[in-house]
Motif scaffolding. Structure first.
Motif, mmCIF file in Angstrom:
data_model
loop_
_atom_site.group_PDB
_atom_site.id
_atom_site.type_symbol
_atom_site.label_atom_id
_atom_site.label_comp_id
_atom_site.label_asym_id
_atom_site.label_seq_id
_atom_site.Cartn_x
_atom_site.Cartn_y
_atom_site.Cartn_z
ATOM 1 N N ASP A 78 -11.491 -7.345 -5.523
ATOM 2 C CA ASP A 78 -11.390 -6.295 -4.100
ATOM 3 C C ASP A 78 -10.683 -5.558 -5.054
ATOM 4 O OD1 ASP A 78 -12.984 -8.116 -2.909
ATOM 5 O OD2 ASP A 78 -11.247 -9.437 -1.755
ATOM 6 N N SER A 79 -9.636 -5.505 -5.735
ATOM 7 C CA SER A 79 -9.061 -4.217 -5.836
ATOM 8 C C SER A 79 -9.812 -3.385 -7.156
ATOM 9 C CB SER A 79 -7.693 -4.858 -6.970
ATOM 10 O OG SER A 79 -6.996 -5.656 -5.660
ATOM 11 N N LEU A 80 -10.907 -4.040 -7.503
ATOM 12 C CA LEU A 80 -11.224 -2.653 -8.286
ATOM 13 C C LEU A 80 -12.474 -2.609 -7.521
ATOM 14 C CD1 LEU A 80 -12.607 -2.432 -11.307
ATOM 15 C CD2 LEU A 80 -13.761 -4.338 -11.155
ATOM 16 N N ARG A 81 -13.327 -3.393 -6.876
ATOM 17 C CA ARG A 81 -14.550 -2.753 -6.210
ATOM 18 C C ARG A 81 -13.765 -1.471 -4.922
ATOM 19 N NH1 ARG A 81 -15.843 -8.635 -4.775
ATOM 20 N NH2 ARG A 81 -17.072 -9.064 -5.680
ATOM 21 N N ASN A 82 -12.462 -1.858 -4.510
ATOM 22 C CA ASN A 82 -11.877 -0.460 -4.026
ATOM 23 C C ASN A 82 -11.434 0.662 -4.396
ATOM 24 O OD1 ASN A 82 -12.205 -2.060 -1.179
ATOM 25 N ND2 ASN A 82 -10.194 -2.861 -1.089
ATOM 26 N N VAL A 83 -11.313 -0.002 -5.806
ATOM 27 C CA VAL A 83 -10.145 1.653 -6.668
ATOM 28 C C VAL A 83 -12.116 2.342 -7.193
ATOM 29 C CG1 VAL A 83 -10.095 2.290 -8.901
ATOM 30 C CG2 VAL A 83 -8.962 0.651 -7.754
ATOM 31 N N GLU A 84 -12.908 1.744 -6.685
ATOM 32 C CA GLU A 84 -14.141 2.632 -7.508
ATOM 33 C C GLU A 84 -14.587 3.310 -6.166
ATOM 34 O OE1 GLU A 84 -16.367 -1.339 -10.928
ATOM 35 O OE2 GLU A 84 -16.907 -1.082 -8.648
ATOM 36 N N ASP A 85 -14.550 2.502 -4.940
ATOM 37 C CA ASP A 85 -15.225 3.368 -3.842
ATOM 38 C C ASP A 85 -14.002 4.114 -3.470
ATOM 39 O OD1 ASP A 85 -17.485 1.622 -4.253
ATOM 40 O OD2 ASP A 85 -16.289 0.044 -2.083
ATOM 41 N N THR A 86 -13.051 3.738 -4.096
ATOM 42 C CA THR A 86 -11.695 5.127 -3.356
ATOM 43 C C THR A 86 -11.570 6.435 -3.824
ATOM 44 O OG1 THR A 86 -9.896 4.291 -2.915
ATOM 45 C CG2 THR A 86 -11.348 3.632 -1.061
ATOM 46 N N GLY A 87 -11.419 5.158 -5.189
ATOM 47 C CA GLY A 87 -10.461 6.142 -6.353
ATOM 48 C C GLY A 87 -9.173 5.874 -6.360
ATOM 49 N N GLU A 88 -8.521 5.501 -5.225
ATOM 50 C CA GLU A 88 -7.254 5.458 -5.128
ATOM 51 C C GLU A 88 -6.792 4.120 -5.327
ATOM 52 O OE1 GLU A 88 -6.831 8.805 -2.972
ATOM 53 O OE2 GLU A 88 -6.310 7.195 -1.336
ATOM 54 N N PHE A 89 -5.425 3.918 -5.623
ATOM 55 C CA PHE A 89 -4.408 2.685 -5.587
ATOM 56 C C PHE A 89 -3.388 2.673 -6.133
ATOM 57 C CE2 PHE A 89 -5.449 2.384 -10.181
ATOM 58 C CZ PHE A 89 -4.410 2.488 -10.962
ATOM 59 N N VAL A 90 -2.367 1.839 -5.669
ATOM 60 C CA VAL A 90 -1.042 1.735 -5.015
ATOM 61 C C VAL A 90 -0.035 0.629 -6.141
ATOM 62 C CG1 VAL A 90 1.605 1.590 -4.101
ATOM 63 C CG2 VAL A 90 -0.501 2.990 -3.410
ATOM 64 N N VAL A 91 0.511 1.199 -6.697
ATOM 65 C CA VAL A 91 1.306 -0.529 -7.962
ATOM 66 C C VAL A 91 2.803 -0.688 -7.407
ATOM 67 C CG1 VAL A 91 2.338 -1.445 -9.504
ATOM 68 C CG2 VAL A 91 0.052 0.284 -10.220
ATOM 69 N N ASN A 92 3.237 -2.061 -6.822
ATOM 70 C CA ASN A 92 4.300 -2.623 -5.728
ATOM 71 C C ASN A 92 4.559 -3.323 -6.750
ATOM 72 O OD1 ASN A 92 3.510 -1.077 -3.309
ATOM 73 N ND2 ASN A 92 1.560 -2.655 -3.858
ATOM 74 N N PHE A 93 6.430 -3.063 -7.019
ATOM 75 C CA PHE A 93 6.930 -3.254 -8.388
ATOM 76 C C PHE A 93 7.094 -4.989 -7.289
ATOM 77 C CE2 PHE A 93 10.982 -4.824 -10.293
ATOM 78 C CZ PHE A 93 10.627 -4.934 -11.480
ATOM 79 N N SER A 94 6.528 -5.754 -8.401
ATOM 80 C CA SER A 94 7.262 -7.294 -8.513
ATOM 81 C C SER A 94 8.506 -7.632 -9.107
ATOM 82 C CB SER A 94 5.870 -7.427 -9.100
ATOM 83 O OG SER A 94 4.907 -7.749 -8.440
ATOM 84 N N SER A 95 9.201 -8.275 -7.877
ATOM 85 C CA SER A 95 10.736 -8.898 -8.007
ATOM 86 C C SER A 95 10.835 -10.322 -7.622
ATOM 87 C CB SER A 95 11.319 -7.198 -7.509
ATOM 88 O OG SER A 95 11.850 -7.396 -5.887
ATOM 89 N N ARG A 96 11.769 -10.803 -8.515
ATOM 90 C CA ARG A 96 12.073 -12.246 -7.841
ATOM 91 C C ARG A 96 12.174 -12.354 -6.737
ATOM 92 N NH1 ARG A 96 12.038 -16.150 -5.702
ATOM 93 N NH2 ARG A 96 13.500 -18.667 -6.353
ATOM 94 N N PRO A 97 12.854 -11.444 -5.928
ATOM 95 C CA PRO A 97 12.847 -11.723 -3.942
ATOM 96 C C PRO A 97 10.926 -11.220 -3.061
ATOM 97 C CG PRO A 97 14.621 -10.310 -4.859
ATOM 98 C CD PRO A 97 13.443 -10.619 -5.860
ATOM 99 N N LEU A 98 10.286 -10.973 -3.929
ATOM 100 C CA LEU A 98 8.909 -11.155 -3.672
ATOM 101 C C LEU A 98 7.828 -11.711 -3.573
ATOM 102 C CD1 LEU A 98 8.723 -7.164 -4.065
ATOM 103 C CD2 LEU A 98 9.972 -8.893 -1.803
ATOM 104 N N LEU A 99 8.263 -13.275 -4.562
ATOM 105 C CA LEU A 99 7.811 -13.666 -5.292
ATOM 106 C C LEU A 99 6.578 -14.829 -4.328
ATOM 107 C CD1 LEU A 99 6.707 -15.968 -7.547
ATOM 108 C CD2 LEU A 99 8.239 -17.427 -7.363
ATOM 109 N N GLU A 100 7.819 -15.663 -3.132
ATOM 110 C CA GLU A 100 6.460 -16.575 -2.473
ATOM 111 C C GLU A 100 5.403 -15.144 -1.699
ATOM 112 O OE1 GLU A 100 9.332 -16.729 -2.021
ATOM 113 O OE2 GLU A 100 9.385 -18.670 -3.323
ATOM 114 N N MET A 101 6.112 -13.760 -1.479
ATOM 115 C CA MET A 101 5.121 -12.805 -0.749
ATOM 116 C C MET A 101 3.452 -13.497 -1.709
ATOM 117 S SD MET A 101 6.594 -10.497 2.015
ATOM 118 C CE MET A 101 8.252 -9.671 0.965
ATOM 119 N N ILE A 102 3.988 -12.541 -2.805
ATOM 120 C CA ILE A 102 2.629 -12.258 -4.115
ATOM 121 C C ILE A 102 2.187 -13.607 -4.630
ATOM 122 C CG2 ILE A 102 2.627 -11.409 -6.541
ATOM 123 C CD1 ILE A 102 5.788 -10.710 -6.326
ATOM 124 N N ASN A 103 2.565 -14.255 -4.852
ATOM 125 C CA ASN A 103 1.860 -15.476 -4.193
ATOM 126 C C ASN A 103 0.935 -15.643 -3.580
ATOM 127 O OD1 ASN A 103 1.033 -17.692 -5.725
ATOM 128 N ND2 ASN A 103 2.016 -19.696 -4.561
#
Length: 202
Positions: free
Chosen positions: A68-93
């Motif tokens: 989905d990330s790729l499809r959305n970038v192709e459709d809109t031309g935009e994305f955000v990279v959010n830094f992944s840190s240890r306290p966010l592990l469960e949310m990222i997973n």
């Protein structure tokens, strides 16, 4: 004694497991995007992530298959990279679940958004560093697509800056290893690069 591997003689998934266990640790791009009509905001981790250029500033993540990330970038031309840190592990997973495209991982995982400054996709409010990007180019390679994005805006939580740059020790970066393994920051080694010196006369 070494064990030898021939990628051409192996099952593709078997060599994928070998390769992703050998190329470690890998930083994680937690990528937020939005559908063309703005109805659904997507959030997904991508563990093939790096800097592609510093001038202009371009970062790159890889989509294995047509995510989905790729499809959305192709459709809109935009994305955000959010830094992944240890306290966010469960949310990222939790955002790595293969949800249908019409379901927002922000909503499904209960992740708070904040508005970006220069692009439509939202930031992850709990992420301490964010890179707002506009698509530069995409490159198909085998079963993957490399997505290159020019960084048009960046923001950092001021508590994580030391000498005007993000501090690795404060950020506690999270990385991907092999299989279900994740990595965190261990010892930080400080070692200056050795400059080349022309030999003196005689």
């Amino acid at each position: 004694m070494r064990v030898e591997y021939d990628p051409e003689a192996m099952d593709r998934s078997a060599f994928y497991r070998f390769l992703t266990s050998a190329v470690v640790p890998r930083p994680i791009a937690w990528v937020s995007t939005v559908t063309a009509d703005g109805s659904t905001e997507n959030l997904a981790p991508h563990s093939f992530f790096s800097i592609a250029s510093t001038d202009p500033p371009i970062v790159q993540f890889t989509s294995i298959g047509r995510k989905d990330s790729l499809r959305n970038v192709e459709d809109t031309g935009e994305f955000v990279v959010n830094f992944s840190s240890r306290p966010l592990l469960e949310m990222i997973n939790a955002t790595a679940v293969d949800f249908p495209r019409h379901i927002s991982e922000f909503d499904a995982a209960g992740i708070e958004r904040e508005a970006s400054r220069c692009v439509r996709p939202p930031r992850v409010a709990a992420s301490h560093v964010v890179l707002e990007c506009r698509s530069h180019t995409t490159l198909r390679m085998g079963n993957c697509t490399l997505v290159f994005g020019r960084v048009v805006h960046a923001a950092v939580d001021e508590d994580y800056l030391v000498d005007d740059r993000p501090s690795s020790e404060r950020l506690r970066p999270l990385t991907k290893l092999g299989g279900d393994e994740w990595g965190t920051l261990g010892d930080v080694l400080h070692l200056s690069r050795i400059p080349y010196e022309e030999p003196g006369p005689g």
